[in-house]
Design an enzyme around this catalytic site. Structure first.
Site, PDB file in Angstrom:
ATOM      1  N   ASP A   1       0.837  -1.197   0.000  1.00 39.83           N
ATOM      2  CA  ASP A   1       0.000   0.000   0.000  1.00 39.83           C
ATOM      3  C   ASP A   1       0.871   1.246   0.000  1.00 39.83           C
ATOM      4  OD1 ASP A   1       0.684  -0.696   2.736  1.00 39.83           O
ATOM      5  OD2 ASP A   1      -0.724   0.848   3.391  1.00 39.83           O
TER       6      ASP A   1
ATOM      7  N   GLU B   1       0.062  -0.781   6.013  1.00 38.94           N
ATOM      8  CA  GLU B   1       1.144  -0.146   6.764  1.00 38.94           C
ATOM      9  C   GLU B   1       1.007   1.367   6.778  1.00 38.94           C
ATOM     10  OE1 GLU B   1       5.040   1.442   7.943  1.00 38.94           O
ATOM     11  OE2 GLU B   1       3.900   1.856   6.120  1.00 38.94           O
TER      12      GLU B   1
END
Length: 385
Positions: free
Chosen positions: A74, A140
């Site tokens: 991500d 994250e």
């Protein structure tokens, strides 16, 4: 034929995987690793009030030792895409650099790890002497609730254990090879609330101004150091980040005043011992004359350190041989998913140079991608030697 980290990175950058969207990035990693013989699991975790997040766990081999590469696909939003020299999800190469959101943080690092593992397997009949795995999250850059913590628990419940981990976060400060992260400070957010008595400014004797007490406590909490640092960490520090009264009327003494703060702390403290220390110092400064309280935000960012030893030496030697630089073993910076992994095995962070992460025109030199792949390859080869 060697796997090409540049081609892998370009393919990943073309996946618009802005947290919490998977964007095709995990699907690409899954396809690539399955083709190399990995058993791959895609798991979606959810929790009320949060976004569902897709994660990936892949493993090849069943024996020990077990080396895991961790990371996240991500990325943060691109911001004003018109401000970029090249579209943020196009994976363009210009001037010897690869452009795109996530080039540094951290699709480039994942690409290098995948390429290095594929190279190692191609030279060892497709199988490691032990086990190699990938632990990849899509959470994250978000709140880190439905990502690595739950994925680690899922793996542990399957009875699998890791021996060591390399987290491919951008660890270097100025140039590739200058820094290995062997720990991270803890982080704790809180609010200091001082209560008073509302009243008219012309009659202060009828009121109790909480701003006076807040100023006293803020000064006291910043006057004395929290500690003097430790062998692996700099001194802990408390920083106030806002003071809020919410008073729009100039002739009104407010009834309450608040201040927000963050503490970055070293291994002299735990979350609970730190709260107790701060509350004790405030009570001493208040002297029974200031009515105050604290609101502590939940934190999953405790302090950790991987003490220097054979594994950190192995990584540092690989870095030095490829780059010609002796890396500093550092614990600086913010938080990372290493804070979760440390509860399962020793972990070090080594990836690309963090100069352009989260910035417009995030980019990585092609030479750094190839050098990082070579470093990871040396780590893997020696780990299973």
């Amino acid at each position: 034929m060697s796997a090409d980290p540049v081609a892998i990175a370009r393919d990943l950058l073309r996946c618009p995987s802005v947290t919490p969207a998977e964007g095709g990035a995990l699907a690409y990693v899954e396809k690539t690793l399955k083709a190399a013989g990995f058993t791959v699991h895609r798991i979606t975790f959810r929790e009320p009030g949060t976004d569902d997040v897709e994660n990936l766990y892949a493993r090849i081999g069943t024996a020990g030792p077990h080396l895991v590469f961790a990371g996240h696909t991500d990325v943060v939003p691109a911001g004003d895409e018109k401000a970029w020299k090249h579209p943020p999800f196009s994976g363009e190469i210009a001037g010897g650099e690869l452009y795109g959101r996530g080039a540094v943080d951290m699709k480039g690092g994942i690409a290098c790890a995948v390429a290095a593992v594929l190279d190692h397997l191609s030279h060892h009949d497709g199988k490691p002497k032990g086990s190699i795995s990938f632990l990849i999250t899509g959470d994250e850059e978000g709140i880190a609730v439905n990502g690595t913590p739950k994925l680690l628990k899922w793996v542990a419940e399957r009875g699998e254990k890791f021996d060591h981990c390399v987290l491919a976060e951008p660890s270097n400060q100025e140039m590739l090879g200058d820094t290995i992260k062997i720990g991270r400070r803890g982080s704790l957010n809180g609010r200091l609330i001082v209560s008073g008595k509302q009243g008219h400014v012309a009659y202060p004797h009828r009121a109790e101004n909480p701003i006076r007490g807040l100023v006293t406590l803020v000064s006291a909490l910043q006057a004395e150091p929290l500690d003097q640092g430790t062998a692996q960490f700099a001194p802990s520090h408390l920083e106030f980040t806002s003071v809020d009264v919410g008073n729009k009327t100039v002739n009104l003494i407010p009834g309450e005043a608040r201040a927000r703060f963050n503490i970055r702390f070293n291994d002299r403290h735990t979350l609970e011992s730190l709260k107790k220390m701060i509350e004790g110092r405030a009570a001493k400064a208040a002297g029974g004359k200031i009515r105050f309280s604290f609101q502590w935000e939940p934190s999953n960012a405790g302090v950790f350190v991987t003490k220097p030893g054979p594994f950190t030496n192995l990584v540092a030697n690989a870095v030095a041989e490829v780059t010609g630089r002796k890396p500093e073993l550092s614990t600086t910076g913010g938080t990372s998913d290493a804070r979760f992994i440390t509860h399962h095995c020793p972990v070090v962070e080594f990836g690309l140079v963090g100069q352009t992460m989260h910035a417009i025109d995030e980019r990585v030199p092609i030479a750094d991608l190839r050098a990082l792949t070579a470093i990871y390859r040396k780590i893997i080869d020696r780990y299973f030697a």
